[in-house]
Design a protein around this motif. Structure first.
Motif, PDB file in Angstrom:
ATOM      1  N   LEU A 172       3.009 -17.880   3.649  1.00  0.00           N
ATOM      2  CA  LEU A 172       2.492 -18.468   2.669  1.00  0.00           C
ATOM      3  C   LEU A 172       2.337 -18.055   1.234  1.00  0.00           C
ATOM      4  O   LEU A 172       2.595 -18.515   0.285  1.00  0.00           O
ATOM      5  N   ARG A 173       2.365 -16.484   1.210  1.00  0.00           N
ATOM      6  CA  ARG A 173       2.610 -15.962  -0.002  1.00  0.00           C
ATOM      7  C   ARG A 173       3.808 -14.942   0.122  1.00  0.00           C
ATOM      8  O   ARG A 173       4.266 -14.348   1.124  1.00  0.00           O
ATOM      9  N   PRO A 174       4.657 -15.122  -1.130  1.00  0.00           N
ATOM     10  CA  PRO A 174       6.137 -14.365  -1.182  1.00  0.00           C
ATOM     11  C   PRO A 174       5.731 -12.808  -1.197  1.00  0.00           C
ATOM     12  O   PRO A 174       4.689 -12.165  -1.461  1.00  0.00           O
ATOM     13  N   LEU A 175       6.845 -12.079  -0.855  1.00  0.00           N
ATOM     14  CA  LEU A 175       7.027 -10.850  -0.936  1.00  0.00           C
ATOM     15  C   LEU A 175       8.639 -10.482  -1.136  1.00  0.00           C
ATOM     16  O   LEU A 175       9.505 -11.109  -0.244  1.00  0.00           O
ATOM     17  N   VAL A 176       9.041 -10.072  -2.248  1.00  0.00           N
ATOM     18  CA  VAL A 176      10.350  -9.588  -2.427  1.00  0.00           C
ATOM     19  C   VAL A 176      10.680  -8.115  -2.688  1.00  0.00           C
ATOM     20  O   VAL A 176       9.590  -7.365  -2.945  1.00  0.00           O
ATOM     21  N   LEU A 177      11.599  -7.639  -2.296  1.00  0.00           N
ATOM     22  CA  LEU A 177      12.212  -5.992  -2.253  1.00  0.00           C
ATOM     23  C   LEU A 177      13.183  -5.840  -3.029  1.00  0.00           C
ATOM     24  O   LEU A 177      14.095  -6.880  -3.083  1.00  0.00           O
ATOM     25  N   GLY A 178      13.301  -5.110  -3.953  1.00  0.00           N
ATOM     26  CA  GLY A 178      14.579  -4.668  -4.746  1.00  0.00           C
ATOM     27  C   GLY A 178      14.542  -3.256  -4.967  1.00  0.00           C
ATOM     28  O   GLY A 178      13.757  -2.296  -4.508  1.00  0.00           O
TER      29      GLY A 178
ATOM     30  N   ASP B  30      15.065   3.708  -6.058  1.00  0.00           N
ATOM     31  CA  ASP B  30      13.969   3.742  -5.619  1.00  0.00           C
ATOM     32  C   ASP B  30      13.444   2.424  -5.180  1.00  0.00           C
ATOM     33  O   ASP B  30      13.842   1.333  -6.005  1.00  0.00           O
ATOM     34  N   PRO B  31      12.705   2.156  -4.014  1.00  0.00           N
ATOM     35  CA  PRO B  31      12.382   0.581  -3.765  1.00  0.00           C
ATOM     36  C   PRO B  31      11.274   0.226  -4.682  1.00  0.00           C
ATOM     37  O   PRO B  31      10.375   0.984  -4.919  1.00  0.00           O
TER      38      PRO B  31
ATOM     39  N   THR C 188      10.257 -13.198  -7.235  1.00  0.00           N
ATOM     40  CA  THR C 188      11.409 -12.799  -7.803  1.00  0.00           C
ATOM     41  C   THR C 188      11.529 -12.510  -8.995  1.00  0.00           C
ATOM     42  O   THR C 188      12.186 -11.726  -9.595  1.00  0.00           O
ATOM     43  N   CYS C 189      10.965 -13.372  -9.961  1.00  0.00           N
ATOM     44  CA  CYS C 189      10.969 -13.146 -11.502  1.00  0.00           C
ATOM     45  C   CYS C 189      10.519 -11.766 -11.888  1.00  0.00           C
ATOM     46  O   CYS C 189      10.817 -11.488 -12.856  1.00  0.00           O
ATOM     47  N   ALA C 190       9.576 -11.244 -10.934  1.00  0.00           N
ATOM     48  CA  ALA C 190       8.948  -9.776 -11.602  1.00  0.00           C
ATOM     49  C   ALA C 190      10.117  -8.697 -11.365  1.00  0.00           C
ATOM     50  O   ALA C 190       9.917  -7.685 -11.981  1.00  0.00           O
ATOM     51  N   LEU C 191      11.127  -9.159 -10.912  1.00  0.00           N
ATOM     52  CA  LEU C 191      12.266  -8.178 -10.614  1.00  0.00           C
ATOM     53  C   LEU C 191      13.388  -8.499 -11.224  1.00  0.00           C
ATOM     54  O   LEU C 191      14.503  -7.984 -11.060  1.00  0.00           O
ATOM     55  N   ASP C 192      13.466  -9.587 -12.184  1.00  0.00           N
ATOM     56  CA  ASP C 192      14.508  -9.939 -12.956  1.00  0.00           C
ATOM     57  C   ASP C 192      15.268  -8.886 -13.625  1.00  0.00           C
ATOM     58  O   ASP C 192      16.595  -8.835 -13.612  1.00  0.00           O
ATOM     59  N   LEU C 193      14.645  -7.882 -14.256  1.00  0.00           N
ATOM     60  CA  LEU C 193      15.162  -6.772 -14.725  1.00  0.00           C
ATOM     61  C   LEU C 193      15.922  -5.947 -14.067  1.00  0.00           C
ATOM     62  O   LEU C 193      16.820  -4.939 -14.233  1.00  0.00           O
ATOM     63  N   VAL C 194      15.586  -5.872 -12.720  1.00  0.00           N
ATOM     64  CA  VAL C 194      15.988  -4.831 -11.638  1.00  0.00           C
ATOM     65  C   VAL C 194      17.649  -5.213 -11.293  1.00  0.00           C
ATOM     66  O   VAL C 194      18.539  -4.658 -11.099  1.00  0.00           O
ATOM     67  N   ARG C 195      17.666  -6.604 -10.978  1.00  0.00           N
ATOM     68  CA  ARG C 195      18.953  -7.171 -10.742  1.00  0.00           C
ATOM     69  C   ARG C 195      19.680  -6.530  -9.767  1.00  0.00           C
ATOM     70  O   ARG C 195      21.092  -6.240  -9.760  1.00  0.00           O
ATOM     71  N   ARG C 196      19.167  -6.151  -8.739  1.00  0.00           N
ATOM     72  CA  ARG C 196      19.751  -5.116  -7.591  1.00  0.00           C
ATOM     73  C   ARG C 196      19.238  -5.538  -6.209  1.00  0.00           C
ATOM     74  O   ARG C 196      18.099  -5.343  -6.060  1.00  0.00           O
TER      75      ARG C 196
ATOM     76  N   GLY D 290       0.955  -1.126  -0.151  1.00  0.00           N
ATOM     77  CA  GLY D 290       0.049   0.007   0.042  1.00  0.00           C
ATOM     78  C   GLY D 290       0.779   1.352  -0.100  1.00  0.00           C
ATOM     79  O   GLY D 290       1.989   1.144   0.247  1.00  0.00           O
ATOM     80  N   LEU D 291       0.328   2.295  -0.166  1.00  0.00           N
ATOM     81  CA  LEU D 291       0.616   3.752  -0.152  1.00  0.00           C
ATOM     82  C   LEU D 291      -0.154   4.455   0.724  1.00  0.00           C
ATOM     83  O   LEU D 291      -1.398   4.689   0.683  1.00  0.00           O
ATOM     84  N   ALA D 292       0.403   5.111   1.803  1.00  0.00           N
ATOM     85  CA  ALA D 292      -0.168   6.049   2.608  1.00  0.00           C
ATOM     86  C   ALA D 292       0.630   7.059   3.137  1.00  0.00           C
ATOM     87  O   ALA D 292       1.860   6.871   3.408  1.00  0.00           O
ATOM     88  N   ASP D 293       0.081   8.091   3.226  1.00  0.00           N
ATOM     89  CA  ASP D 293       0.874   9.381   3.744  1.00  0.00           C
ATOM     90  C   ASP D 293       2.224   9.597   2.837  1.00  0.00           C
ATOM     91  O   ASP D 293       3.260   9.990   3.409  1.00  0.00           O
ATOM     92  N   GLY D 294       2.302   9.120   1.780  1.00  0.00           N
ATOM     93  CA  GLY D 294       3.429   9.179   0.899  1.00  0.00           C
ATOM     94  C   GLY D 294       4.500   8.159   1.223  1.00  0.00           C
ATOM     95  O   GLY D 294       5.839   8.254   0.682  1.00  0.00           O
ATOM     96  N   GLN D 295       4.162   7.205   2.181  1.00  0.00           N
ATOM     97  CA  GLN D 295       5.115   6.156   2.192  1.00  0.00           C
ATOM     98  C   GLN D 295       4.770   4.834   1.655  1.00  0.00           C
ATOM     99  O   GLN D 295       3.284   4.416   1.634  1.00  0.00           O
ATOM    100  N   LEU D 296       5.386   3.794   1.079  1.00  0.00           N
ATOM    101  CA  LEU D 296       5.183   2.665   0.560  1.00  0.00           C
ATOM    102  C   LEU D 296       5.409   1.734   1.666  1.00  0.00           C
ATOM    103  O   LEU D 296       6.274   1.707   2.388  1.00  0.00           O
ATOM    104  N   PHE D 297       4.290   0.941   1.902  1.00  0.00           N
ATOM    105  CA  PHE D 297       4.485  -0.269   2.937  1.00  0.00           C
ATOM    106  C   PHE D 297       4.131  -1.362   2.080  1.00  0.00           C
ATOM    107  O   PHE D 297       3.340  -1.348   1.130  1.00  0.00           O
ATOM    108  N   ALA D 298       4.743  -2.594   2.769  1.00  0.00           N
ATOM    109  CA  ALA D 298       4.246  -3.983   2.546  1.00  0.00           C
ATOM    110  C   ALA D 298       4.509  -4.832   3.557  1.00  0.00           C
ATOM    111  O   ALA D 298       5.321  -4.632   4.367  1.00  0.00           O
TER     112      ALA D 298
END
Length: 81
Positions: free
Chosen positions: A43-49, A54-55, A61-69, A28-36
């Motif tokens: 049971l459900r995955p969550l990855v940061l990159g 910019d976060p 993880t495959c959704a972030l393959d182009l980020v590679r960082r 979500g995004l609230a008060d200009g802050q991204l949170f997760a």
């Protein structure tokens, strides 16, 4: 669960995490802050990159393959903001 809560954002997120049942990843995004956060059982995955300085957050993880960082998986019941 979060938007109608008058508490500070971190407290509202913690309260929502405690009330959440089942398997979920929440972003979500609230008060200009991204949170997760994800369910306490992990049971459900969550990855940061990063895209430049910019976060970015994704459910796989495959959704972030182009980020590679600096990808990392969140621990169950972990939150980021």
């Amino acid at each position: 669960m979060i938007s109608g809560n008058p508490a500070p954002l971190d407290e509202a997120i913690a309260g929502a995490m405690m009330r959440l049942e089942g398997a979920a990843t929440v972003v979500g995004l609230a008060d200009g802050q991204l949170f997760a956060f994800r369910d306490g059982h992990g049971l459900r995955p969550l990855v940061l990159g990063y895209l430049g300085d910019d976060p970015v957050i994704a459910s796989e993880t495959c959704a972030l393959d182009l980020v590679r960082r600096a990808l990392r998986a969140r621990d169950p019941a972990g939150a980021s903001w």
